[in-house]
Every structure is written in structure tokens, then in C-alpha cells.
Design a protein around this motif. Structure first.
Motif, PDB file in Angstrom:
ATOM      1  N   ALA A 118      48.554  36.954  46.772  1.00  0.00           N
ATOM      2  CA  ALA A 118      49.647  37.882  46.472  1.00  0.00           C
ATOM      3  C   ALA A 118      50.692  37.836  47.581  1.00  0.00           C
ATOM      4  O   ALA A 118      51.899  37.896  47.325  1.00  0.00           O
ATOM      5  CB  ALA A 118      49.095  39.302  46.307  1.00  0.00           C
ATOM      6  N   LYS A 119      50.231  37.731  48.822  1.00  0.00           N
ATOM      7  CA  LYS A 119      51.166  37.673  49.954  1.00  0.00           C
ATOM      8  C   LYS A 119      52.014  36.401  49.875  1.00  0.00           C
ATOM      9  O   LYS A 119      53.242  36.439  50.065  1.00  0.00           O
ATOM     10  CB  LYS A 119      50.359  37.720  51.252  1.00  0.00           C
TER      11      LYS A 119
ATOM     12  N   ARG B  23      36.557  37.533  47.725  1.00  0.00           N
ATOM     13  CA  ARG B  23      37.468  37.402  46.587  1.00  0.00           C
ATOM     14  C   ARG B  23      38.703  38.280  46.780  1.00  0.00           C
ATOM     15  O   ARG B  23      39.834  37.858  46.495  1.00  0.00           O
ATOM     16  CB  ARG B  23      36.749  37.799  45.299  1.00  0.00           C
ATOM     17  N   GLN B  24      38.477  39.522  47.250  1.00  0.00           N
ATOM     18  CA  GLN B  24      39.618  40.411  47.469  1.00  0.00           C
ATOM     19  C   GLN B  24      40.562  39.828  48.513  1.00  0.00           C
ATOM     20  O   GLN B  24      41.796  39.895  48.364  1.00  0.00           O
ATOM     21  CB  GLN B  24      39.123  41.792  47.922  1.00  0.00           C
ATOM     22  N   LYS B  25      40.000  39.260  49.561  1.00  0.00           N
ATOM     23  CA  LYS B  25      40.843  38.669  50.603  1.00  0.00           C
ATOM     24  C   LYS B  25      41.648  37.495  50.033  1.00  0.00           C
ATOM     25  O   LYS B  25      42.833  37.338  50.331  1.00  0.00           O
ATOM     26  CB  LYS B  25      39.960  38.213  51.766  1.00  0.00           C
TER      27      LYS B  25
ATOM     28  N   HIS C  14      42.552  37.040  46.909  1.00  0.00           N
ATOM     29  CA  HIS C  14      43.601  37.577  46.044  1.00  0.00           C
ATOM     30  C   HIS C  14      44.737  38.176  46.873  1.00  0.00           C
ATOM     31  O   HIS C  14      45.917  38.038  46.525  1.00  0.00           O
ATOM     32  CB  HIS C  14      43.027  38.642  45.093  1.00  0.00           C
ATOM     33  N   PHE C  15      44.392  38.858  47.944  1.00  0.00           N
ATOM     34  CA  PHE C  15      45.406  39.455  48.807  1.00  0.00           C
ATOM     35  C   PHE C  15      46.292  38.370  49.413  1.00  0.00           C
ATOM     36  O   PHE C  15      47.522  38.486  49.447  1.00  0.00           O
ATOM     37  CB  PHE C  15      44.718  40.284  49.904  1.00  0.00           C
ATOM     38  N   GLU C  16      45.665  37.279  49.899  1.00  0.00           N
ATOM     39  CA  GLU C  16      46.443  36.193  50.492  1.00  0.00           C
ATOM     40  C   GLU C  16      47.330  35.515  49.446  1.00  0.00           C
ATOM     41  O   GLU C  16      48.484  35.166  49.711  1.00  0.00           O
ATOM     42  CB  GLU C  16      45.500  35.172  51.133  1.00  0.00           C
TER      43      GLU C  16
ATOM     44  N   SER D  80      54.533  36.789  47.164  1.00  0.00           N
ATOM     45  CA  SER D  80      55.661  37.659  47.518  1.00  0.00           C
ATOM     46  C   SER D  80      56.663  36.904  48.394  1.00  0.00           C
ATOM     47  O   SER D  80      57.868  37.079  48.261  1.00  0.00           O
ATOM     48  CB  SER D  80      55.162  38.926  48.220  1.00  0.00           C
TER      49      SER D  80
END
Length: 188
Positions: A169-170, A161-163, A165-167, A173
């Protein structure tokens, strides 16, 4: 999409490897358990064997007690004979002493056998207690491994899940930067 498919395929392979390792561990634990069960069965058979030996020793003890009783009767008969025949006093006294020594020797041997049987039974009981404690410890370790495995699965899920969300967000951006560039381009 292809990259994500490759990533998911890689993760599946990794999970398959982890599952294979965990399956191997479970098989090893099952083999250890089977080995311990076999050892416990062997110990139980030895305990039964020692019990049979103890019963046999008890029967021998009864036989020896009968012999002792027989010897005691013989001693009594020798005492009566001694009163009747004062001339054979020395012969009767020697036989009496031999009979008493034999009784004492048999009693000592009987006590020694009883002590040996008690020691063997105590030792087998201690071995059984040790095996039960070891079996309990292994069951506890197995439960701890299962709990650890479940925690690892939860952590893996959280990391996924964190990965994700990180992707996201990337990607977001990049979109903001492109939007800002387009705004700047539109003004000039």
C-alpha cells in the motif's frame, strides 16, 4: 531486494532464536518428566518395600498367633495342673498372669504394627495419587504450551502478511503521488 533479504535474514535469525528457546523449554519439560518418572519409580519401589514389610509383619503376626495358641495351651495345661496340685496354686497363678499379660502385650504390639502398616500404605497411595495428578497437570501444561506455540506461529504468519500488504500500500501511494505530479507537470 537487499533490504528485503536483510529483513528476511533478520526474521530467520529471530525465528532461530525463538526455536532455540522453545527447544530449551521442551528439553526442560522432558527433564522434568524424566525426573518425575524417576520419582514415581522410587515411590513404586518404596511401595513394594512397604508391601514386603507388610507381608513380613503378617508372617510375624502368624508366628505370634502360633505363640498365642501355644501360650493358650500352656494356660490350659496350667489350669489342669492347678486342679491336680492345689499346693502349687500361687506359682501357677503367677505364670498364668504373666502369660496373659504377654499375650495382651503381643496383641497390642500386633495391632500397633498393623495400624502402622496401614498408615504407611495409605501414605504411599496418597503420594502416588499426588504424583499422578502432578504428572497429568504437567501433560496438560505441555499441551497448552504446544497450542500456544502453534497460535504464535499463526500470528507471526498473519503479521507477515499484514506487513507485506502495508508495504504494498505504501509503494502504491508513492506511485499515485508521482502519477499525480506527472499529470500536473504535463498540464503546465
Amino acid at each position: 531486494m537487499q533490504e528485503e533479504l536483510d529483513r528476511i535474514s533478520y526474521e530467520c535469525c529471530t525465528k532461530d532464536d525463538e526455536n532455540a528457546k522453545l527447544s530449551t523449554k521442551i528439553k526442560e519439560i522432558a527433564e522434568d518428566r524424566a525426573r518425575l518418572q524417576k520419582t514415581t519409580n522410587i515411590q513404586q519401589a518404596q511401595i513394594e518395600k512397604h508391601r514386603a514389610l507388610a507381608e513380613e509383619s503378617g508372617r510375624k503376626c502368624d508366628g505370634l498367633q502360633l505363640q498365642v495358641a501355644g501360650l493358650q495351651k500352656e494356660i490350659d495345661s496350667l489350669n489342669r495342673f492347678h486342679k491336680q496340685a492345689a499346693g502349687n496354686h500361687n506359682t501357677v497363678e503367677v505364670r498364668l498372669n504373666r502369660a496373659l499379660e504377654e499375650v495382651e502385650r503381643l496383641k497390642a504390639q500386633l495391632n500397633k504394627m498393623k495400624q502402622m502398616n496401614k498408615d504407611k500404605i495409605n501414605e504411599e497411595h496418597q503420594n502416588k495419587e499426588n504424583l499422578l495428578a502432578e504428572n497429568k497437570m504437567l501433560k496438560k501444561q505441555k499441551a497448552e504450551l504446544i497450542v500456544g506455540f502453534k497460535k504464535q506461529l499463526k500470528l507471526i504468519d498473519i503479521l507477515k502478511r499484514q506487513k507485506m500488504h502495508f508495504e504494498a500500500a505504501k509503494l502504491l501511494s508513492f506511485t499515485e503521488e508521482e502519477f499525480m505530479t506527472a499529470l500536473d507537470w504535463g498540464k503546465s
